[in-house]
Write a protein that holds these residues in place. Sequence first.
Motif, PDB file in Angstrom:
ATOM      1  N   ARG A   1       1.247  -1.343  -0.142  1.00  0.00           N
ATOM      2  CA  ARG A   1       0.229  -0.054  -0.263  1.00  0.00           C
ATOM      3  C   ARG A   1       0.672   1.280   0.142  1.00  0.00           C
ATOM      4  NH1 ARG A   1      -3.889   0.265   5.782  1.00  0.00           N
ATOM      5  NH2 ARG A   1      -3.825   2.372   4.975  1.00  0.00           N
ATOM      6  N   ASP A   2       2.169   1.065   0.420  1.00  0.00           N
ATOM      7  CA  ASP A   2       2.971   2.297   0.096  1.00  0.00           C
ATOM      8  C   ASP A   2       4.470   1.513   0.432  1.00  0.00           C
ATOM      9  OD1 ASP A   2       3.305   1.708   3.364  1.00  0.00           O
ATOM     10  OD2 ASP A   2       1.264   2.676   3.731  1.00  0.00           O
ATOM     11  N   CYS A   3       5.456   3.012   0.403  1.00  0.00           N
ATOM     12  CA  CYS A   3       6.652   2.706   0.909  1.00  0.00           C
ATOM     13  C   CYS A   3       7.338   1.997   2.249  1.00  0.00           C
ATOM     14  CB  CYS A   3       7.332   3.662   0.441  1.00  0.00           C
ATOM     15  SG  CYS A   3       7.676   4.619  -1.538  1.00  0.00           S
ATOM     16  N   GLN A   4       6.091   2.174   2.778  1.00  0.00           N
ATOM     17  CA  GLN A   4       6.795   1.826   3.907  1.00  0.00           C
ATOM     18  C   GLN A   4       6.115  -0.214   4.379  1.00  0.00           C
ATOM     19  OE1 GLN A   4       8.749   2.888   6.559  1.00  0.00           O
ATOM     20  NE2 GLN A   4       8.001   0.599   8.455  1.00  0.00           N
ATOM     21  N   GLU A   5       5.789   0.007   3.853  1.00  0.00           N
ATOM     22  CA  GLU A   5       5.462  -1.385   3.563  1.00  0.00           C
ATOM     23  C   GLU A   5       6.206  -2.749   3.114  1.00  0.00           C
ATOM     24  OE1 GLU A   5       1.182  -3.660   2.298  1.00  0.00           O
ATOM     25  OE2 GLU A   5       1.082  -2.374   3.502  1.00  0.00           O
ATOM     26  N   LEU A   6       6.758  -1.845   1.871  1.00  0.00           N
ATOM     27  CA  LEU A   6       7.687  -2.163   0.631  1.00  0.00           C
ATOM     28  C   LEU A   6       9.044  -2.630   2.047  1.00  0.00           C
ATOM     29  CD1 LEU A   6       7.599  -3.442  -1.941  1.00  0.00           C
ATOM     30  CD2 LEU A   6       8.865  -0.967  -2.571  1.00  0.00           C
TER      31      LEU A   6
ATOM     32  N   ASP B   1      15.381   3.499   8.713  1.00  0.00           N
ATOM     33  CA  ASP B   1      14.368   3.664   9.573  1.00  0.00           C
ATOM     34  C   ASP B   1      12.823   3.059   8.964  1.00  0.00           C
ATOM     35  OD1 ASP B   1      15.267   4.548  11.871  1.00  0.00           O
ATOM     36  OD2 ASP B   1      15.469   6.510  11.489  1.00  0.00           O
ATOM     37  N   GLY B   2      13.330   2.856   7.757  1.00  0.00           N
ATOM     38  CA  GLY B   2      11.580   2.448   7.350  1.00  0.00           C
ATOM     39  C   GLY B   2      11.675   3.010   5.504  1.00  0.00           C
ATOM     40  N   GLY B   3      10.331   3.319   4.804  1.00  0.00           N
ATOM     41  CA  GLY B   3      10.587   3.051   3.596  1.00  0.00           C
ATOM     42  C   GLY B   3       9.693   4.845   3.564  1.00  0.00           C
ATOM     43  N   TRP B   4      10.217   5.337   2.621  1.00  0.00           N
ATOM     44  CA  TRP B   4       9.588   7.576   2.335  1.00  0.00           C
ATOM     45  C   TRP B   4       8.899   7.068   1.001  1.00  0.00           C
ATOM     46  CZ3 TRP B   4       8.967  10.698   6.166  1.00  0.00           C
ATOM     47  CH2 TRP B   4       9.633  10.628   7.443  1.00  0.00           C
TER      48      TRP B   4
ATOM     49  N   ILE C   1      -2.608   7.495   0.004  1.00  0.00           N
ATOM     50  CA  ILE C   1      -1.672   6.918   1.013  1.00  0.00           C
ATOM     51  C   ILE C   1      -1.716   6.588   2.236  1.00  0.00           C
ATOM     52  CG2 ILE C   1       0.760   7.195   1.483  1.00  0.00           C
ATOM     53  CD1 ILE C   1       1.543   7.078  -2.183  1.00  0.00           C
ATOM     54  N   ALA C   2      -2.159   8.023   2.671  1.00  0.00           N
ATOM     55  CA  ALA C   2      -2.081   8.645   3.920  1.00  0.00           C
ATOM     56  C   ALA C   2      -3.294   7.981   4.525  1.00  0.00           C
ATOM     57  CB  ALA C   2      -2.396  10.139   3.963  1.00  0.00           C
ATOM     58  N   GLY C   3      -4.508   7.531   3.747  1.00  0.00           N
ATOM     59  CA  GLY C   3      -5.393   6.953   3.921  1.00  0.00           C
ATOM     60  C   GLY C   3      -6.617   7.556   5.200  1.00  0.00           C
ATOM     61  N   GLY C   4      -6.353   8.276   5.927  1.00  0.00           N
ATOM     62  CA  GLY C   4      -6.557   8.781   7.176  1.00  0.00           C
ATOM     63  C   GLY C   4      -5.601   8.782   8.211  1.00  0.00           C
ATOM     64  N   ARG C   5      -5.558   7.865   8.461  1.00  0.00           N
ATOM     65  CA  ARG C   5      -3.943   7.614   8.987  1.00  0.00           C
ATOM     66  C   ARG C   5      -3.258   8.774   9.465  1.00  0.00           C
ATOM     67  NH1 ARG C   5      -0.104   2.884   6.546  1.00  0.00           N
ATOM     68  NH2 ARG C   5      -0.323   4.388   5.017  1.00  0.00           N
ATOM     69  N   GLY C   6      -2.123   8.751  10.754  1.00  0.00           N
ATOM     70  CA  GLY C   6      -1.350   9.625  11.381  1.00  0.00           C
ATOM     71  C   GLY C   6       0.264   9.618  10.046  1.00  0.00           C
ATOM     72  N   SER C   7       0.589  10.502   9.531  1.00  0.00           N
ATOM     73  CA  SER C   7       1.547  10.446   8.346  1.00  0.00           C
ATOM     74  C   SER C   7       2.904  11.744   9.330  1.00  0.00           C
ATOM     75  CB  SER C   7       1.151  10.533   7.207  1.00  0.00           C
ATOM     76  OG  SER C   7       0.506   9.136   6.624  1.00  0.00           O
TER      77      SER C   7
ATOM     78  N   ILE D   1       6.240  11.285   2.299  1.00  0.00           N
ATOM     79  CA  ILE D   1       5.742  11.452   3.649  1.00  0.00           C
ATOM     80  C   ILE D   1       5.938   9.502   3.481  1.00  0.00           C
ATOM     81  CG2 ILE D   1       3.972  10.129   1.669  1.00  0.00           C
ATOM     82  CD1 ILE D   1       1.866  12.443   3.384  1.00  0.00           C
ATOM     83  N   GLN D   2       5.471   9.700   5.386  1.00  0.00           N
ATOM     84  CA  GLN D   2       5.990   8.279   5.729  1.00  0.00           C
ATOM     85  C   GLN D   2       4.825   7.412   7.441  1.00  0.00           C
ATOM     86  OE1 GLN D   2       8.994   7.495   8.927  1.00  0.00           O
ATOM     87  NE2 GLN D   2       9.633   5.711   7.185  1.00  0.00           N
ATOM     88  N   PRO D   3       4.208   6.425   7.112  1.00  0.00           N
ATOM     89  CA  PRO D   3       3.723   6.419   8.168  1.00  0.00           C
ATOM     90  C   PRO D   3       3.769   6.299   9.481  1.00  0.00           C
ATOM     91  CG  PRO D   3       2.823   4.537   6.477  1.00  0.00           C
ATOM     92  CD  PRO D   3       3.632   5.471   6.327  1.00  0.00           C
ATOM     93  N   THR D   4       3.313   6.908  10.642  1.00  0.00           N
ATOM     94  CA  THR D   4       4.103   7.640  11.644  1.00  0.00           C
ATOM     95  C   THR D   4       3.639   5.943  12.519  1.00  0.00           C
ATOM     96  OG1 THR D   4       1.565   8.944  13.097  1.00  0.00           O
ATOM     97  CG2 THR D   4       3.036   9.558  11.766  1.00  0.00           C
ATOM     98  N   ALA D   5       3.587   5.353  12.322  1.00  0.00           N
ATOM     99  CA  ALA D   5       3.331   3.500  12.829  1.00  0.00           C
ATOM    100  C   ALA D   5       4.837   3.234  13.112  1.00  0.00           C
ATOM    101  CB  ALA D   5       2.972   2.725  12.203  1.00  0.00           C
ATOM    102  N   VAL D   6       6.129   3.834  12.664  1.00  0.00           N
ATOM    103  CA  VAL D   6       7.561   3.355  12.756  1.00  0.00           C
ATOM    104  C   VAL D   6       8.081   4.993  13.354  1.00  0.00           C
ATOM    105  CG1 VAL D   6       6.785   1.871  10.384  1.00  0.00           C
ATOM    106  CG2 VAL D   6       7.998   4.759  10.834  1.00  0.00           C
ATOM    107  N   GLY D   7       9.329   4.468  14.075  1.00  0.00           N
ATOM    108  CA  GLY D   7       9.291   5.849  14.707  1.00  0.00           C
ATOM    109  C   GLY D   7      10.275   7.279  13.658  1.00  0.00           C
ATOM    110  N   ALA D   8      11.502   7.444  13.609  1.00  0.00           N
ATOM    111  CA  ALA D   8      11.667   8.081  12.567  1.00  0.00           C
ATOM    112  C   ALA D   8      12.635   8.327  12.379  1.00  0.00           C
ATOM    113  CB  ALA D   8      11.899   9.689  14.025  1.00  0.00           C
ATOM    114  N   ALA D   9      12.628   9.773  11.532  1.00  0.00           N
ATOM    115  CA  ALA D   9      13.469   8.411   9.349  1.00  0.00           C
ATOM    116  C   ALA D   9      14.243   9.011  10.212  1.00  0.00           C
ATOM    117  CB  ALA D   9      13.130   8.677   8.536  1.00  0.00           C
ATOM    118  N   SER D  10      15.646   8.841   9.656  1.00  0.00           N
ATOM    119  CA  SER D  10      16.726   9.340   9.813  1.00  0.00           C
ATOM    120  C   SER D  10      17.081  10.435   8.768  1.00  0.00           C
ATOM    121  CB  SER D  10      17.707   8.178   9.715  1.00  0.00           C
ATOM    122  OG  SER D  10      17.933   7.815   8.073  1.00  0.00           O
TER     123      SER D  10
END
Length: 405
Positions: free
Chosen positions: A185-190, A220-223, A264-270, A396-405
């Motif tokens: 659904r987004d780069c973070q899930e990838l 720290d994840g996918g953006w 991509i945001a889908g109503g989630r915090g980002s 942009i990245q979902p806020t379910a993960v930690g801060a990105a570098s």
Amino acid sequence: MRCAPTAPAALVLCAATAGLLSAQGRAAPTEPPEPPRFASWDEVNVLAHGLLQLGHGLREHVERTQGQLGALERRLRACGAACAESGGGAATPGPGPRAAAAAETLGSLQTQLKTQNGRIEQLFHKVAQQQRHLEKQQLKIEKLQSQVSHLGHRMAKTGRRKRLPKMAQLAGPAHNTSRLHRLPRDCQELFEEGERQSGLFQIQPQGSPPFLVNCKMTSDGGWTVIQRRQDGSVDFNQPWEAYKAGFGDPQGEFWLGLEKVHRIAGGRGSRLAVQLRDWEGNAESLQFPVHLGGEDTAYSLQLTAPVASELGATTVAPNGLSLPFSTWDQDHDLRRDKNCAKSLSGGWWFGTCGHSNLNGQYFRSIPHQRQQRKKGIFWKTWRGRYYPLQATTMLIQPTAVGAAS
């Protein structure tokens, strides 16, 4: 044509005139017909110029010969008058009859020369007329070619604005086009599925058709990259529908599209990351939490109080501020007396016009006029409103993960 024996200059003239007449009347040798061939403009132009030069040369030759004949005629007349005076007092016959015969021959040559000169003048005028006609036709052809080229450029530009996924596929294949299971659904899930390489990937947010995005993988994840400015190759002064659908090249300058970012945001915090670079090589990176509404909210950014103040909110409620997106044809900014997108440039969450605009006009050098600099790409709290930035990137990245570098 037969010439009577006269002075040497007349003999030369007679030979030249006879040559012209015989060349004009000579039939061309019979040859088998060649297959039809259309001459290029350069060939026709060279031929026309050659004929014009030949016409000029013939006309100059005729005028020069006429001058020589005139001088000869004046000499004959002077000689005839002198001979007549001397003959009146002498018993021997003077040279009057010879002078009369020479004058008659000279008159005949002048008549033939005038006839030939008339033919040359007609040929010269016809060639000049055809040359002018050819030049007019060439101008028409160049104008039509320019119109066709301009139309093709506009069609290509319209295609770039409205069909971002198709253009992105032309720019380079996605790394996950051969996936057999569902798309992320987004780069973070990838990233969570094990992908660590940045690049173009197909994603499919919930309730959305698949589309191509540029993913940046960090420790720290996918953006998901949603905007990039770097060289001014894409015009960002676009209307609402273009900002909604997206435009540009995901491997160069582009805007992903408000609807895609909302999906991509889908109503989630980002978390929105903003990366800035000035013309001296200095860089700045900002991150702040956001929620992005749908088109019914004018794709409003819901911001916390500190960030809302930085982006130009005059009054901020305890729960933050909803900052709508504006373009020159849909004005949703917080200024009642001004359309910020028209006053500045591009489309943006303008607030009160003067705090930031990363979609403004791209300047390859800093304009001298202050009013012009306001239309550029700026972030007031870093380099100021009147400093047009050299490059920007938004991710942009979902806020379910930690801060990105």
